[in-house]
Scaffold this motif. Structure first.
Motif, short mmCIF file in Angstrom:
data_model
loop_
_atom_site.label_atom_id
_atom_site.label_comp_id
_atom_site.label_asym_id
_atom_site.label_seq_id
_atom_site.Cartn_x
_atom_site.Cartn_y
_atom_site.Cartn_z
N MET A 1 0.81 -1.26 -0.01
CA MET A 1 0.00 0.06 0.00
C MET A 1 0.77 1.28 0.00
N SER A 2 0.41 2.32 -0.65
CA SER A 2 1.18 3.50 -0.93
C SER A 2 1.32 4.26 0.46
N LYS A 3 2.32 4.86 0.78
CA LYS A 3 2.39 5.86 2.15
C LYS A 3 1.96 6.88 1.80
N ASN A 4 1.46 7.51 3.02
CA ASN A 4 0.53 8.73 2.79
C ASN A 4 1.54 9.78 3.27
N ILE A 5 1.67 10.94 2.77
CA ILE A 5 2.72 12.15 3.02
C ILE A 5 1.83 13.29 3.22
N LEU A 6 1.81 14.07 4.40
CA LEU A 6 1.17 15.06 4.62
C LEU A 6 2.09 16.27 4.48
N ILE A 7 2.07 17.20 3.64
CA ILE A 7 3.00 18.34 3.34
C ILE A 7 2.43 19.65 3.76
N ILE A 8 2.86 20.10 4.72
CA ILE A 8 2.14 21.39 5.43
C ILE A 8 2.81 22.75 5.07
N ASN A 9 2.31 23.67 4.46
CA ASN A 9 2.77 24.96 4.54
C ASN A 9 2.10 25.84 5.16
N GLY A 10 2.97 26.88 5.68
CA GLY A 10 2.68 27.63 6.72
C GLY A 10 2.18 29.21 6.14
N PRO A 11 2.23 30.33 7.10
CA PRO A 11 1.59 31.44 6.66
C PRO A 11 2.54 32.40 5.53
N ASN A 12 1.72 32.73 4.53
CA ASN A 12 2.13 33.63 3.57
C ASN A 12 2.99 32.85 2.35
N LEU A 13 2.72 31.47 2.50
CA LEU A 13 3.48 30.90 1.42
C LEU A 13 2.29 30.69 0.23
N ASN A 14 0.89 31.20 0.56
CA ASN A 14 0.25 31.15 -0.49
C ASN A 14 0.33 32.14 -1.46
N MET A 15 1.31 33.18 -0.95
CA MET A 15 1.65 34.14 -1.97
C MET A 15 2.80 34.04 -2.71
N LEU A 16 3.55 32.99 -2.71
CA LEU A 16 4.66 32.41 -3.43
C LEU A 16 4.28 32.94 -4.95
N GLY A 17 5.47 33.10 -5.62
CA GLY A 17 5.42 33.73 -7.01
C GLY A 17 5.40 35.09 -7.19
N THR A 18 4.75 35.84 -6.08
CA THR A 18 4.77 37.18 -6.01
C THR A 18 5.20 37.80 -4.81
N ARG A 19 5.52 36.91 -3.72
CA ARG A 19 5.93 37.31 -2.65
C ARG A 19 7.65 37.11 -2.59
N GLN A 20 8.28 38.44 -2.65
CA GLN A 20 9.77 38.36 -2.58
C GLN A 20 10.40 37.29 -3.52
N PRO A 21 10.25 37.44 -4.70
CA PRO A 21 10.69 36.39 -5.67
C PRO A 21 12.22 36.35 -5.57
N GLU A 22 12.93 37.26 -5.40
CA GLU A 22 14.33 37.54 -5.36
C GLU A 22 14.82 36.37 -4.04
N VAL A 23 13.93 36.18 -3.11
CA VAL A 23 14.24 35.50 -1.76
C VAL A 23 13.53 34.07 -2.08
N TYR A 24 12.61 33.99 -2.68
CA TYR A 24 11.69 32.84 -2.53
C TYR A 24 11.33 32.02 -3.67
N GLY A 25 11.77 32.66 -4.80
CA GLY A 25 11.59 32.38 -6.17
C GLY A 25 10.46 32.57 -6.78
N SER A 26 10.22 31.97 -8.04
CA SER A 26 9.08 32.39 -9.04
C SER A 26 7.96 31.34 -8.86
N ASP A 27 8.22 30.26 -8.40
CA ASP A 27 7.32 29.10 -8.32
C ASP A 27 6.09 29.62 -7.37
N THR A 28 4.96 29.24 -8.07
CA THR A 28 3.68 29.48 -7.05
C THR A 28 3.55 28.16 -6.24
#
Ligand code: DQA
Length: 146
Positions: free
Chosen positions: A1-28
Motif C-alpha cells: 500500500m502506498s504511504k501517505n505524506i502530509l505536506i504542510i505549508n505555513g503563513p504567507n506561502l500562499n503568496m509564493l510567486g509574487t512574494r519576494q521572488p528574489e528570496v523565495y523564487g518564482s514558483d507558485t
C-alpha cells in the motif's frame, strides 16, 4: 500500500510567486504542489498538500495526521521561529518529519536562524528553493522503506 505524506505549508506561502521572488523564487505554491504530486507518484507516495495561515489549524492537522498519514514534510514559514505549539504537536505524533525552507534561513536575519521545528525533525533541507520539497520526498521514500 502506498504511504501517505502530509505536506504542510505555513503563513504567507500562499503568496509564493509574487512574494519576494528574489528570496523565495518564482514558483507558485500550486507549481510546488504539482511538482510534489508528480514526484510522489514516481516514488509511490500519496501526497496530501496543504497551506494555512493559522497556527491552531496547523497544530490540529499535525495532531490528526497521527491516524491518517505516515510522515510529514513541513515548511512552517514564520511559525518555524516562534511556535512551541507546532514543535509539541510534531513531537507528539512520533513520525518522520522533514523540515523544508525555500531560502537558506542560516544566511538570513538572526531571528530566522533558530528553528523550533528542527527539534522534532529527522532532517532539514533549506536554501534549495522548490527542489527542497522533492528532495524531502526522496528522503522519506528512503526512510519509510527501511
Ligand atoms: C521560509 C523562511 C521563513 O523564515 C519565512 O518566515 C517564510 C518562508 C522559507 O521557506 O524560506 O515564510 O520558511
Amino acid at each position: 500500500m502506498s504511504k501517505n505524506i502530509l505536506i504542510i505549508n505555513g503563513p504567507n506561502l500562499n503568496m509564493l510567486g509574487t512574494r519576494q521572488p528574489e528570496v523565495y523564487g518564482s514558483d507558485t505554491l500550486a507549481d510546488i504542489e504539482a511538482m510534489c504530486s508528480d514526484h510522489g507518484q514516481g516514488l509511490s507516495l500519496s501526497i496530501d498538500f496543504r497551506q494555512t495561515n493559522d497556527e491552531g489549524e496547523m497544530v490540529t492537522w499535525i495532531q490528526e495526521s497521527r491516524a491518517t498519514h505516515d510522515a510529514i514534510i513541513i515548511n512552517a514559514a514564520a511559525y518555524t521561529h516562534t511556535s512551541v505549539a507546532v514543535l509539541d504537536a510534531l513531537l507528539a505524533v512520533e513520525m518522520p518529519v522533514i523540515e523544508v525552507h525555500l531560502s537558506n534561513i542560516h544566511q538570513r536575519e538572526e531571528f530566522r536562524q533558530h528553528s523550533y521545528v528542527a527539534k522534532a525533525a529527522t532532517g532539514m533541507i533549506c536554501g534549495l528553493g522548490a527542489q527542497g520539497y522533492t528532495l524531502a520526498l526522496d528522503a522519506l521514500a528512503n526512510c519509510l522503506d527501511s
